[in-house]
Structure formats: C-alpha cells, structure tokens
Write an enzyme that holds these catalytic residues in place. Structure first.
Site, PDB file in Angstrom:
ATOM      1  N   SER A  92       0.849  -1.191   0.000  1.00 48.31           N
ATOM      2  CA  SER A  92       0.000   0.000   0.000  1.00 48.31           C
ATOM      3  C   SER A  92       0.880   1.235   0.000  1.00 48.31           C
ATOM      4  O   SER A  92       2.085   1.165   0.258  1.00 48.31           O
ATOM      5  CB  SER A  92      -0.905   0.030   1.238  1.00 48.31           C
ATOM      6  OG  SER A  92      -1.773  -1.074   1.268  1.00 48.31           O
ATOM      7  N   SER A 122      -3.496  -3.630  -3.099  1.00 46.12           N
ATOM      8  CA  SER A 122      -2.795  -2.420  -2.664  1.00 46.12           C
ATOM      9  C   SER A 122      -3.785  -1.355  -2.217  1.00 46.12           C
ATOM     10  O   SER A 122      -4.732  -1.032  -2.924  1.00 46.12           O
ATOM     11  CB  SER A 122      -1.933  -1.876  -3.811  1.00 46.12           C
ATOM     12  OG  SER A 122      -1.127  -0.810  -3.374  1.00 46.12           O
ATOM     13  N   ASP A 145      -4.100   2.276  -1.931  1.00 44.17           N
ATOM     14  CA  ASP A 145      -3.438   3.479  -2.419  1.00 44.17           C
ATOM     15  C   ASP A 145      -4.374   4.670  -2.208  1.00 44.17           C
ATOM     16  O   ASP A 145      -5.364   4.828  -2.923  1.00 44.17           O
ATOM     17  CB  ASP A 145      -3.103   3.341  -3.899  1.00 44.17           C
ATOM     18  CG  ASP A 145      -2.313   2.065  -4.190  1.00 44.17           C
ATOM     19  OD1 ASP A 145      -1.481   1.691  -3.347  1.00 44.17           O
ATOM     20  OD2 ASP A 145      -2.537   1.453  -5.248  1.00 44.17           O
TER      21      ASP A 145
END
Length: 351
Positions: A232, A270, A272
């Site tokens: 991340s 992830s 983000d």
C-alpha cells in the site's frame, strides 16, 4: 540527474529549500520509531498548523486510488471537506489505538467535544508492515502518537523511521519519503506543493526510477521472490495555494500520476490513498466566527499545481527508498536498502 547527488532527482520544477512537505509554511512532521527485535514499526504525525485544528479546521480532500485499506476518517473528510485532527500514519493494527489517542487529545483541548459540540473525526492512515514487523503483537500505544506529535518539526527524518520503520517498497526497504515542488501558476502567483508518502508497495519487476527500468535491470542478475502486489501507499499533499475542497480533491488525484511513474499499477491488494490539504486559510468550528474571505485560485491556473503534485509524489517515493537503511525484522526477514543492493545505481541510471 546530478551524478554527485544523494538520490535520483525527477521532474523539471524547482524544489523548496528542504525538498520536503515542510516547505509549505506551518506544516511539521514528527515520528515515534519502535525498533526492538521482531517489533519494527512506529507512528508518524503530520501537523498542518501549530494551532487547535478542531477549532480552526483545515480544508482537505482525498482520492481513493485503490481501496484495499483500513483508514479512519475518510468518510467525513469527503463529506465536509475539512480535517480537524493532525494526520497520523501507522501500521494496520495500530489504527484504532492511534485514533483513540487523537480523540483524547482533541477532548483535552476542547472539553465541549461530544457534549455541547459534535464529536471529533480522527484521521489515521495505515499500511501493513507485517513482513518485517510482528504486527500481531500490536505494540503501538497511545503514548507513541503523543510522542510523535510532540516531536513534530520542520526538520524530520525520512526512510525507515516512524510509521515507515517496517515498510517495504519494490522488495527493498521503503518507508517515509518527502519532497516539494514550486508551481509558478502565473507571473505574480507562486505556490509550494509538498508531498509525504508512507511507501509500502510495488513489484520489483515494475520498479521504474527516473524513467529507467531499474527493477528489470536488477532482476537480470537476481532471483525475484515478489508475487502479486500486496502493499500500500499513503500519499499526503500540502499546499499554500488557496484551493477549496473540490479543487483539493482534484489535486489529490494527481498523486496517482507520480505513483504510476515509479511502476505501480495500483494492484488488487494495494491500498493506495491520497489526501491533499491547503494551509492558505482555516475554517472556524463555531458559526459565530466569520468564515474566511479569500479568493480561490482560478481553475485555468491549476495545471502547474497538478504538475507539482505528480513530481513531488514521485520524488517522495524515491526519497523513501534512498533514505532507508537495511532493516532486520521478525522471523529473520530482511529488507535491504536499495543503496546497498545497487551501490552503482548512478551508473545504472545513465546507461
């Protein structure tokens, strides 16, 4: 790129004097770093201004680039367009503890919270540092938030510190990175955009530094054990440009451009998330106080801020890699600093 520089430099815009988010006047950053055996983690706090953020709220907005994350506070920020606590970063399992500390801090400074006044919206972002850190031990304490808050200054460490202590980036050591860029939006209008990242993402084969496929070159002589994207990144943007929350949301989205330039595809696993805030004015908590009378930046002049945001985020990710040290963590896991793994990186980036 200057061959004598400490790290690769990207972009065309000038940097602020520190090349950090604290080039935006009023912004400070502090860390608490926990490094003892299997415990490799910490807390980082970003303070938008030195005053009472609950009573003098800061205009802000966020963009969720990929939502595999466990942050606290995003819903209210997106609804109201302000933040009312400092911004805290930590590991995934430390979010609740740090949020409690923020609530206690806000109540101590504003005893009417939750009684005559509304409750407070804590703001905590996270990445999973479980490869190096024994995240199940849950070592983060409320005191760690207060220590990081008290340590906040315009000068601050980067790399394997604070919330970045246990983070990984492209199979190397990641962590905290920061940068700034100056946006000349008009002959008489010049603003700073600063970025700070908690960098814990990326597959080594995709790593791109200053436009060079450094990950592919490294792999030519190495064995890559990296699998699907599981990391991340949190990208924070500060600016002194007078923007409203809608414009700040547009600015926050441009963090994704800088992230993509380093080789991220915002993978399935992830988290983000980007947030942007402005220090140009504050919004009073009490209706009896006058709202700020400020002329917002015209939309036709915002492109240079977008460019600055993309450059600053890309540079901050590089800073997180190049400023990190090698860290040994739980169960013998190691993340090597990129400068140790590729000591001749300057030559690699000039081939």
């Amino acid at each position: 790129m200057n061959s004598e520089s400490f790290m690769p430099r990207v972009g065309q815009l000038l940097s602020g004097p520190r090349d950090a988010i604290t080039d935006v006047a009023g912004v400070t950053v502090g860390h608490t770093t926990l490094s003892r055996g299997d415990c490799q983690t910490g807390v980082t706090v970003v303070r938008p201004h030195a005053g009472n953020i609950y009573t003098d709220k800061v205009p802000a907005a966020a963009s969720v680039i990929n939502g595999f994350g466990k942050s606290v506070g995003l819903v209210q920020v997106r609804e109201l367009g302000v933040i009312e606590t400092p911004i805290a970063l930590t590991n995934t399992f430390g979010v609740g503890t740090v949020a409690n500390a923020q609530i206690r801090q806000a109540i101590a400074a504003n005893p009417r919270i939750g009684r005559e006044w509304p409750t407070v919206n804590p703001l905590v972002f996270e990445c999973n540092d479980g490869y190096l850190n024994d995240i199940q031990a849950m070592p983060i304490a409320e005191a760690d938030y207060f220590t990081a808050y008290d340590a906040a200054d315009v000068e601050f460490a980067q790399g394997a510190v604070g919330a970045g202590r246990g983070m990984s980036c492209f199979s190397f050591k990641g962590g905290i990175g920061s940068a700034s860029r100056i946006a000349q939006v008009h002959a008489d209008q010049r603003y700073t955009v600063g970025a700070l990242v908690l960098s814990n993402f990326g597959r080594l084969p995709l790593m791109t530094i200053a436009g060079h496929a450094l990950g592919q070159r490294y792999l030519a002589a190495q064995t890559d054990e990296s699998g699907p994207e599981k990391g991340s990144i949190i990208l924070l943007l500060a600016t002194d440009a007078p923007l409203d929350s809608r414009q700040l949301e547009r600015l926050s989205l441009r963090a994704a451009a800088g992230l993509a330039r380093t080789g991220s595809v915002f993978g399935h696993g992830s988290g983000d998330i980007a947030m942007a805030f402005s220090t140009a004015y504050t919004v009073p908590h009490e209706a009896e106080r006058a709202m700020p009378a400020i002329a917002m930046l015209h939309e036709a002049r915002i492109d240079k801020l977008f460019e600055a945001a993309a450059e600053a985020c890309e540079q901050a990710i590089i800073a997180a890699l190049w400023r990190a040290e090698t860290v040994h963590g739980r169960d013998g896991h190691v993340r090597q600093a990129i400068t140790e793994a590729i000591p001749d990186w300057r030559e690699w980036l000039t081939r």
